[in-house]
Scaffold this active site. Structure first.
Site, PDB file in Angstrom:
ATOM      1  N   ASP A 158       1.280  -1.078  -0.147  1.00 38.26           N
ATOM      2  CA  ASP A 158      -0.015  -0.041  -0.083  1.00 38.26           C
ATOM      3  C   ASP A 158       1.023   1.265   0.293  1.00 38.26           C
ATOM      4  OD1 ASP A 158      -2.974   1.318   0.017  1.00 38.26           O
ATOM      5  OD2 ASP A 158      -2.368   1.691   2.609  1.00 38.26           O
ATOM      6  N   GLU A 184       4.820   4.708   3.386  1.00 34.31           N
ATOM      7  CA  GLU A 184       4.519   6.380   3.748  1.00 34.31           C
ATOM      8  C   GLU A 184       5.795   6.986   3.637  1.00 34.31           C
ATOM      9  OE1 GLU A 184       3.532   9.902   4.853  1.00 34.31           O
ATOM     10  OE2 GLU A 184       2.010   7.658   4.263  1.00 34.31           O
ATOM     11  N   ASN A 215      10.407   7.241  -0.228  1.00 34.61           N
ATOM     12  CA  ASN A 215       9.879   7.470  -0.855  1.00 34.61           C
ATOM     13  C   ASN A 215       9.777   6.714  -1.946  1.00 34.61           C
ATOM     14  OD1 ASN A 215       9.183   8.775  -3.324  1.00 34.61           O
ATOM     15  ND2 ASN A 215      10.273  10.370  -3.654  1.00 34.61           N
ATOM     16  N   ASP A 240      -2.414  12.360  -2.873  1.00 29.75           N
ATOM     17  CA  ASP A 240      -2.408  13.404  -3.029  1.00 29.75           C
ATOM     18  C   ASP A 240      -2.473  14.375  -4.473  1.00 29.75           C
ATOM     19  OD1 ASP A 240      -1.876  16.385  -1.917  1.00 29.75           O
ATOM     20  OD2 ASP A 240      -0.471  16.341  -0.401  1.00 29.75           O
ATOM     21  N   LYS A 244      -1.579  22.375  -8.967  1.00 30.13           N
ATOM     22  CA  LYS A 244      -1.568  22.919 -10.021  1.00 30.13           C
ATOM     23  C   LYS A 244      -0.154  22.471 -10.470  1.00 30.13           C
ATOM     24  CE  LYS A 244      -1.100  26.455  -5.931  1.00 30.13           C
ATOM     25  NZ  LYS A 244      -0.198  27.492  -5.847  1.00 30.13           N
ATOM     26  N   ASP A 276     -11.275   9.625  -4.297  1.00 31.93           N
ATOM     27  CA  ASP A 276     -12.514  10.750  -4.345  1.00 31.93           C
ATOM     28  C   ASP A 276     -12.521  12.148  -5.629  1.00 31.93           C
ATOM     29  OD1 ASP A 276     -10.761  11.971  -2.547  1.00 31.93           O
ATOM     30  OD2 ASP A 276     -12.357  13.125  -1.406  1.00 31.93           O
TER      31      ASP A 276
END
Length: 427
Positions: A158, A184, A215, A240, A244, A276
């Site tokens: 994940d 993470e 990363n 995330d 931009k 979402d």
């Protein structure tokens, strides 16, 4: 002689005033006889109206065009604002911040005991391009057998696991069948998740879960190439958005990431993407199609999906948000998501999560919902066959293919916001 020169200068200044030049300009010419007056200021008609230059006409036309575009986009912005209210207490009185004790996490057992003493603070937004985050993530010291009871079991990964409850619950369900690894970039969340993992391990609930900080965008092949059991599944959930265009390079999936995932996944393995906000998911879908060299195909589940529901790329929006107004709008969206200033932080209290931003508290999952219908992307020039295939679409939003919700999904479904899901099969 000097007297005659003065009278002639007085007559010249009077003539300037009579031609419609402002009195302050005439006064300047009287006070400074040698001054050069701007030609555009002196260019005037007999009735005092200034002559418009080609540059002025071009700027005026541009302003009118911008105003017309803003008026055209206003209804959509108002609609987005109404949708965004679902993420706020004023628009949705039943909406409350997550505590970590929700029923969806009940499989973790005694949560009061699990969370005891694990308060942690972590930045909500981390720049993956810093030198510190550009270091490759190495396999566990001592090998995979040091972190998993049976490293020959298939591995599920994940990416961007956040607080890690999804990984822990998934591991309890797959105990003896698969190992689950959470990656993470925020080290403090990983440290806390490892404490939870150790407590569950001591209770005999899991021996097949692990967390690592680094990363994942650049490290997957280097990290997982040595795993003996092979990688069965990779999931990217609620990534995330980085709205931009100049921040697209910070998104979790880049061309090299696609090649790494294709390299570590076994044929028959799956890449599950869900969230979402559809635009970042379309971006990942297009990125995979463009750079996978034919290694991935849309799953049968997506081909059986009934309606496109924002599946296709929509009309492009302005290339970059460099204006003050656009930056302000993006800032609101970013601050609510965790894509804002580096000063934003998540305060974790007894396993629950609450965001402090500028001295006020808000839900750690309080993204303002925005379709962001087709923001320009690196893959924009690529003609996606998947995007224009009318026989496919997002999966049923009510059916999570992984069977376990993330913290973000619990909050989103509580806010009654639609979820977009996609499965890509390794072929």
């Amino acid at each position: 002689m000097l007297h005659s020169l003065g009278r002639s200068l007085h007559r010249s200044s009077s003539a300037v005033v009579s031609c419609g030049v402002p009195a302050r300009v005439a006064a300047a010419s009287r006070n400074m006889p040698g001054a050069v007056v701007n030609k555009r200021t002196l260019a005037a008609t007999s009735d005092g109206a200034p002559v418009t230059s080609p540059d002025d006409a071009s700027k005026a036309a541009k302003r009118q065009h911008v105003a017309a575009e803003a008026a055209q986009q206003q209804p959509q912005k108002q609609s987005d604002q109404r949708d965004n209210l679902r993420y706020t207490k004023s628009g949705n009185p039943l909406l409350t911040p997550l505590t970590g004790h929700e029923e969806q996490f009940a499989e973790l057992g005694n949560m009061q005991q699990l969370y005891r003493g694990t308060t942690a603070k972590a930045r909500q937004h981390v720049n993956p391009l810093t030198s510190q985050n550009q270091k490759l993530l190495d396999p566990p010291e001592g090998g995979w057998g040091a972190v998993f009871a049976d490293p020959t079991l298939p591995l599920q990964v994940d990416i961007g696991c956040g607080s890690g409850r999804f990984v822990l619950i998934r591991a309890t369900r797959l105990k003896g069948a698969a190992n689950v690894l959470g990656l993470e970039i925020r080290a403090k969340l990983v440290d806390r998740a490892l404490v939870w993992r150790d407590r569950l391990k001591d209770a005999g609930k899991v021996n097949n879960a692990h967390f690592m900080s680094g990363n994942a965008t650049i490290s997957l092949e280097h990290l997982l190439g040595s795993y003996p059991g092979g990688v069965q599944l990779v999931s990217i959930q609620y990534p995330d958005p980085h709205f931009k265009k100049r921040h697209y390079k910070r998104r979790v999936v880049q061309p090299a990431t696609v090649k790494h995932i294709a390299s570590v996944l076994k044929p028959g393995g799956r890449l599950v993407v869900q969230g979402d906000v559809p635009e970042p998911l379309r971006y990942i879908r297009n990125m995979v199609e463009q750079h996978c060299d034919g290694c991935f195909a849309l799953s049968p589940e997506n081909r059986g999906a009934p309606a496109p529901r924002a599946w296709q790329n929509m009309a492009a929006t302005p290339a970059d948000s460099d204006t003050a107004a656009d930056d302000a709008v993006d800032g609101v969206i970013a601050a609510s998501r965790g894509d804002g200033d580096d000063d934003d932080e998540v305060v974790n209290v007894n396993g629950g999560e609450e965001r402090k931003t500028g001295g006020t508290s808000a839900s750690s999952s309080g993204l303002l919902h925005n379709e962001w219908a087709g923001a320009p992307e690196e893959t924009e020039a690529y003609s996606s066959k998947w995007a224009h295939d009318n026989s496919v679409g997002w999966l049923d939003p009510a059916c999570n293919p992984l069977g376990v919700p993330t913290e973000r999904e619990v909050y989103v479904l509580r806010a009654n916001v639609e979820v977009y899901r996609c499965i890509l099969d390794r072929v």
